[in-house]
Write a protein that holds these residues in place. Structure first.
Motif, PDB file in Angstrom:
ATOM      1  N   ILE A 175       0.829  -1.211   0.000  1.00  0.00           N
ATOM      2  CA  ILE A 175       0.000   0.000   0.000  1.00  0.00           C
ATOM      3  C   ILE A 175       0.858   1.254   0.000  1.00  0.00           C
ATOM      4  CG2 ILE A 175      -0.226   0.072   2.525  1.00  0.00           C
ATOM      5  CD1 ILE A 175      -2.824   1.118  -0.153  1.00  0.00           C
ATOM      6  N   ASN A 176       2.002   1.231   0.672  1.00  0.00           N
ATOM      7  CA  ASN A 176       2.867   2.415   0.669  1.00  0.00           C
ATOM      8  C   ASN A 176       3.480   2.658  -0.706  1.00  0.00           C
ATOM      9  OD1 ASN A 176       3.353   3.800   3.472  1.00  0.00           O
ATOM     10  ND2 ASN A 176       3.197   1.621   3.927  1.00  0.00           N
ATOM     11  N   VAL A 177       3.802   1.594  -1.432  1.00  0.00           N
ATOM     12  CA  VAL A 177       4.302   1.756  -2.798  1.00  0.00           C
ATOM     13  C   VAL A 177       3.213   2.351  -3.681  1.00  0.00           C
ATOM     14  CG1 VAL A 177       5.001   0.482  -4.868  1.00  0.00           C
ATOM     15  CG2 VAL A 177       6.105   0.001  -2.682  1.00  0.00           C
ATOM     16  N   MET A 178       1.969   1.926  -3.504  1.00  0.00           N
ATOM     17  CA  MET A 178       0.865   2.477  -4.292  1.00  0.00           C
ATOM     18  C   MET A 178       0.677   3.968  -4.005  1.00  0.00           C
ATOM     19  SD  MET A 178      -2.089  -0.471  -4.299  1.00  0.00           S
ATOM     20  CE  MET A 178      -2.978   0.363  -5.587  1.00  0.00           C
ATOM     21  N   ILE A 179       0.774   4.346  -2.728  1.00  0.00           N
ATOM     22  CA  ILE A 179       0.586   5.758  -2.380  1.00  0.00           C
ATOM     23  C   ILE A 179       1.718   6.611  -2.953  1.00  0.00           C
ATOM     24  CG2 ILE A 179       0.415   7.397  -0.468  1.00  0.00           C
ATOM     25  CD1 ILE A 179      -0.852   5.164   1.194  1.00  0.00           C
ATOM     26  N   VAL A 180       2.950   6.118  -2.846  1.00  0.00           N
ATOM     27  CA  VAL A 180       4.087   6.862  -3.400  1.00  0.00           C
ATOM     28  C   VAL A 180       3.935   7.010  -4.910  1.00  0.00           C
ATOM     29  CG1 VAL A 180       6.583   6.775  -3.816  1.00  0.00           C
ATOM     30  CG2 VAL A 180       5.678   6.275  -1.543  1.00  0.00           C
ATOM     31  N   THR A 181       3.447   5.975  -5.580  1.00  0.00           N
ATOM     32  CA  THR A 181       3.243   6.050  -7.025  1.00  0.00           C
ATOM     33  C   THR A 181       2.159   7.069  -7.376  1.00  0.00           C
ATOM     34  OG1 THR A 181       3.875   3.716  -7.203  1.00  0.00           O
ATOM     35  CG2 THR A 181       2.770   4.695  -9.097  1.00  0.00           C
ATOM     36  N   THR A 182       1.123   7.142  -6.565  1.00  0.00           N
ATOM     37  CA  THR A 182       0.080   8.157  -6.778  1.00  0.00           C
ATOM     38  C   THR A 182       0.648   9.561  -6.589  1.00  0.00           C
ATOM     39  OG1 THR A 182      -1.597   6.587  -5.986  1.00  0.00           O
ATOM     40  CG2 THR A 182      -2.207   8.921  -6.050  1.00  0.00           C
ATOM     41  N   ILE A 183       1.491   9.734  -5.592  1.00  0.00           N
ATOM     42  CA  ILE A 183       2.143  11.042  -5.370  1.00  0.00           C
ATOM     43  C   ILE A 183       3.011  11.405  -6.571  1.00  0.00           C
ATOM     44  CG2 ILE A 183       3.800  12.290  -3.918  1.00  0.00           C
ATOM     45  CD1 ILE A 183       2.812  10.511  -1.571  1.00  0.00           C
ATOM     46  N   LEU A 184       3.760  10.426  -7.092  1.00  0.00           N
ATOM     47  CA  LEU A 184       4.606  10.666  -8.264  1.00  0.00           C
ATOM     48  C   LEU A 184       3.746  11.053  -9.472  1.00  0.00           C
ATOM     49  CD1 LEU A 184       7.397  10.609  -9.581  1.00  0.00           C
ATOM     50  CD2 LEU A 184       7.082   8.153  -9.987  1.00  0.00           C
ATOM     51  N   SER A 185       2.600  10.393  -9.632  1.00  0.00           N
ATOM     52  CA  SER A 185       1.704  10.734 -10.741  1.00  0.00           C
ATOM     53  C   SER A 185       1.206  12.170 -10.616  1.00  0.00           C
ATOM     54  CB  SER A 185       0.507   9.772 -10.763  1.00  0.00           C
ATOM     55  OG  SER A 185       0.926   8.439 -10.974  1.00  0.00           O
ATOM     56  N   PHE A 186       0.899  12.600  -9.402  1.00  0.00           N
ATOM     57  CA  PHE A 186       0.431  13.968  -9.199  1.00  0.00           C
ATOM     58  C   PHE A 186       1.534  14.983  -9.496  1.00  0.00           C
ATOM     59  CE2 PHE A 186      -0.218  17.633  -6.324  1.00  0.00           C
ATOM     60  CZ  PHE A 186      -1.377  18.131  -6.901  1.00  0.00           C
ATOM     61  N   ILE A 187       2.748  14.669  -9.107  1.00  0.00           N
ATOM     62  CA  ILE A 187       3.865  15.580  -9.395  1.00  0.00           C
ATOM     63  C   ILE A 187       4.097  15.674 -10.897  1.00  0.00           C
ATOM     64  CG2 ILE A 187       6.389  15.784  -9.193  1.00  0.00           C
ATOM     65  CD1 ILE A 187       6.112  14.945  -6.294  1.00  0.00           C
TER      66      ILE A 187
END
Length: 647
Positions: free
Chosen positions: A446-458
């Motif tokens: 789940i933490n990898v998924m959240i970090v990937t979502t943050i990267l997508s937003f950036i």
């Protein structure tokens, strides 16, 4: 901008006012019934009927020991009633009363969450409009905030009606249980009613005074009213949460359930604070997603490019707010579960490793779907920007990372199998997949998924911008290195968890969460600094979005709605056969845990009913918007230039 005539339409004002006062009237009518039930409970003790204290031959004052705080207090109420399966304690309509309460409670919770969240959005957006120097953008912000509160006003009326239905359902179907809770919370019940009246009055003044207070100092007074409105709404939610928290983790009463005179102990139970944080984040994410679904509905039904541009922008703003509160929501959930374990370890085992464990597999599926849908929408948003192609070609790698993490996150540790399947596999734990079902792997996923979502937003923030600061190259290298190290740290901690004892492994979630939050806070701030004064690679073509992106917004809102109902069922079911955990036993014919299939069907029915009614609210709001446009002759602000609208 809608005209004064539209904003003051008499039919809407009268309907809203009458429906909101229905709940107050229902509350006042309920008081004699509650007092009557308490009188029946005290008939066997004349002294208690007068003083509220059970008589003792040795002393007129009794003291009890708080079941949670372990402090002594003067007994100020009767013990919890001993119920039996009869019509006195559990009246019925040839139907399972618990299902009726379940339905009424869930619908009231949906609309209550919505009307709590939307005014907070309005406050934030109105403030942004006031501090923005661009007058055209400020006007659009103001119109957006007004559109939000207009939707909320109709939903507020339904909330009041559903609250009255819920109150009468409790009085009719669970009179003894409701009478006991009312006796415990009597010191604050009138405060709840007064806060509701205050919220209603503030909301109407805030909405109908929009035109009169739209400029100068009066605009600041208008904004201040939104602050007051949200403070009252939050206080109401905290008081409502205190009932739920008391039922799960009672405090302020002794072992017999007698009130000990300290209402703060009754309210401030072991689970009250984490429940407040979890629900306010969940309500904000839910409210944002529902407003985004409304914008998607208007986008798909729009007839002109200008309308598509307006509702594309509206959906993006609502989606941004929803994601802002979605990211910390899993961490608030971890805190709540940690406090459940700390309060009663058996409750935690029932939730995470026992009777309700498979419901958490379903919950994990919904959380993973939320982050997948969010990332998909952000990737679609890049297509409205010229120059974002350089990031879109890497999206396939992010999809791979998200899917792998999602599969790990939803993998169960043990399987539900027939005896033959159990024998063939050699045990409940699959020899390969079972390794990914432990919390060490799930936390990593789940933490990898959240970090990937943050990267997508950036990447979305940088879509059509070219950094021009002197240190841009160094900043890009640092940001890439930071994200790489974050992925490595999270995955390494997940693997390392397999080599240490379980009581030590649970502590690894702290550095994983810290890594994820560091990416959110520091990298977002660094990205904004990099983009200061950036060169535009091309305009943002609002409205140039595929229909798929709008379906993603609707899907996101539906996922939120379904997961809210699921978590409400889990939270209620963990009490098993207790009305109030270990204090008041549930002796109704329905004091058992439903099957997963029945629960899933009931949750789905609640979701379907909510969306049918909220579509009616959307339809009313769209009628009002069309009427305002015709009467004022105003068009939607022009936000794009010659868009290419795709299907």
């Amino acid at each position: 901008m809608a005209t004064d005539l539209t904003r003051r339409s008499s039919w809407k004002r009268n309907w809203s006012t009458i429906s909101c006062w229905l709940l107050v009237l229902a509350f006042l009518l309920a008081q004699p019934a509650v007092l009557g039930m308490q009188a029946l409970a005290q008939e066997s003790d004349p002294t208690a009927a007068i003083t509220g204290i059970s008589a003792d031959p040795a002393s007129k004052i009794q003291k009890g020991r708080d079941v949670y705080y372990k402090t002594e207090g003067v007994v100020s109420g009767p013990p919890a009633p001993r119920t039996a399966d009869d019509s006195t304690h559990y009246p019925r309509y040839n139907f399972e009363s618990r299902v009726l309460i379940w339905f009424a409670n869930q619908q009231h919770l949906y609309y209550g969450s919505f009307v709590l969240a939307v005014p907070i959005f309005c406050m934030i957006i109105e403030f942004l409009g006031m501090i923005t120097k661009d007058r055209a953008l400020a006007k659009r912000y103001d119109q957006l905030a007004y559109d939000f509160i207009k939707i909320s006003l109709t939903a507020y009326s339904l909330t009041a009606i559903l609250g009255g239905i819920l109150l009468f359902s409790f009085l009719t179907l669970y009179p003894t249980f409701f009478g006991y809770l009312s006796s415990i919370f009597r010191p604050v019940m009138h405060l709840y009613a007064l806060l509701f009246v205050a919220e209603s009055g503030t909301l109407y003044i805030y909405y109908y005074g929009w035109d009169r207070m739209k400029e100068g100092f009066l605009k600041w007074i208008h904004l201040s009213m939104s602050v007051v409105l949200n403070v009252i709404g939050t206080a109401l939610m905290f008081l409502a949460n205190s009932w739920i928290a008391f039922m799960m983790s009672p405090a302020g009463v002794d072992e017999e359930g007698r009130y000990l005179g300290n209402i703060w102990h009754v309210i401030h139970t072991a689970l009250w604070n984490p429940l407040n944080v979890h629900r306010i984040l969940g309500n904000m994410a839910f409210g944002g997603s529902v407003v985004a679904a409304y914008a998607a509905y208007r986008f798909l039904s729009a007839k002109t490019n200008e309308e598509r541009a307006q509702y594309d922008w509206m959906g993006y703003v609502a989606m941004f707010i929803a994601v802002l509160f979605l990211i910390p929501l899993p961490f608030a959930g971890y805190w709540l579960m940690r406090e459940v374990y700390a309060y009663r370890q058996q409750m935690g085992i029932t939730l995470m490793g026992g009777l309700l464990a498979w419901l958490f597999i379903i919950q994990a599926t919904m959380i993973g779907a939320l982050f997948l849908t969010t990332s998909y929408y952000l990737w679609q948003c890049m297509e409205r920007m010229r120059g974002a192609e350089k990031y879109l070609r890497y999206v396939k790698y992010l999809v791979f990372v998200m899917i792998v993490s999602f599969l790990i996150f939803i993998t169960p540790h043990t399987m539900v199998m027939t005896p033959a399947e159990l024998k063939a596999m050699g045990g409940q734990q699959h020899p390969v997949l079972g390794n990914y079902g432990v919390m060490s792997a799930k936390n990593g996923g789940i933490n990898v998924m959240i970090v990937t979502t943050i990267l997508s937003f950036i990447w979305y923030q940088r879509g059509n911008k070219i950094p021009t600061v002197s240190w841009a190259k160094f900043g890009n290298i640092f940001m890439g290195t930071f994200f790489t190290l974050a992925y490595v740290n999270i995955i390494w901690l997940a693997v390392y968890g397999y080599y240490i004892p379980a009581n030590v492994r649970i502590g690894l979630s702290v550095p994983q969460v810290a890594t994820t939050l560091s990416c959110l806070i520091f990298m977002t701030a660094l990205n904004l600094a990099l983009l200061k004064g950036a060169k535009q690679g091309g305009p943002v073509e609002w409205g140039r979005m595929s229909a798929r992106s709008q379906y993603a917004l609707i899907m996101l809102a539906t996922e939120f709605t379904w997961m809210m109902a699921l978590m409400g069922y889990i939270r209620s079911s963990v009490r098993l056969f207790w009305h109030v955990n270990e204090i008041m036993r549930d002796n109704s014919p329905w004091a058992y845990t439903h099957t997963i299939g029945f629960a899933a069907n009931m949750i789905s029915f609640n979701v379907l009913f909510f969306w049918i009614t909220i579509l009616f609210v959307f339809w009313l709001a769209s009628l009002s918007a069309k009427k305002a446009s015709v009467e004022s002759g105003a068009s939607v602000p022009q936000l794009l230039h010659q868009p290419a609208v795709r299907t």
